[in-house]
Design an enzyme around this catalytic site. Structure first.
Site: not given
Length: 238
Positions: A24-25, A28
């Site tokens: 998820h990170e 980004h």
């Protein structure tokens, strides 16, 4: 040495959650890079190494205290809440700062939903996820548990981050559609946002009977999608 019955299940759930949060990170950071901001790469955060995304308070202290408290009080873990270190983003490097920030924010949940689809396809292709009334006998128990935990972690993480409370990803997506002045005031709530999320979704339900927004969220949003992914198709083999 006899291990507690809950330890393998907890270890599998933690491993699945760590992988979901890491990807998820990373999403980004890669989205920001694609839009022209290399801040995450320059600071070493464009990485699939979970250690680079660890936040001392959000990744270790808060989840650890929640797990320990629940084990001491009830002998089981009902929920865990935490967060990773946010990926650094310089919105001024985007051609359109507000649109760029919204796209970068959407990349995190988007990655989680893509991973749910990938796990679903992998499980159906290998027979690990049920395609009939029973799980295949050859399916390794821990591998199956990991795959299911991975689906759960990504589904809940993706949906939860779309809640429009700063600093969750949903707030940055919603701010894109707001007038600039309103968006600035709205996003300025970010410093108190994590505390608000912790109080509203995790602490108040423990103190106020019948108040359970997280339970409502899981029952009405996460559970139906989870059943769609994990349960056998009605047209599947008998």
């Amino acid at each position: 040495m006899i291990l507690p019955d809950w330890l393998p299940e907890l270890a599998v759930a933690v491993a699945a959650a760590v992988l979901a949060i890491t990807l998820h990170e990373a999403a980004h950071g890669y989205a920001a890079l694609a839009l022209g901001d290399d801040t995450a790469r320059r600071r070493g955060r464009l990485s699939l190494n979970p250690i680079r995304h660890v936040d001392a308070v959000g990744t270790i202290l808060v989840p650890g205290l929640l797990v320990l408290g629940q084990l001491l009080a009830r002998g089981e873990v009902g929920f865990v809440f935490g967060w990773a270190k946010p990926v650094p983003v310089d919105v001024l490097r985007f051609r359109s700062p507000r649109a760029g920030m919204a796209l970068v924010a959407a990349a995190g949940p988007g990655m989680n939903f893509a991973l749910v689809l990938l796990a679903f396809l992998l499980g159906r292709a290998t027979g690990l996820l049920p395609v009939g009334p029973a799980v295949p006998a050859w399916a390794p128990e821990l591998l199956l548990a990991f795959l299911i935990s991975f689906v759960v972690a990504n589904l809940v993480l993706g949906l939860f981050n779309l809640i429009p409370i700063p600093p969750l990803d949903g707030s940055r997506i919603v701010a894109w559609a707001m007038p600039l002045g309103m968006a600035i005031r709205y996003l300025s709530l970010e410093r108190a946002g994590l505390l608000l999320v912790l109080v509203v979704f995790f602490l108040l339900p423990q103190a106020v009977r019948g108040f359970d927004p997280l339970g409502w969220f899981l029952r009405n949003l996460a559970s139906p999608l989870l059943r769609l992914v994990l349960l056998p198709s009605p047209s599947g083999p008998p």
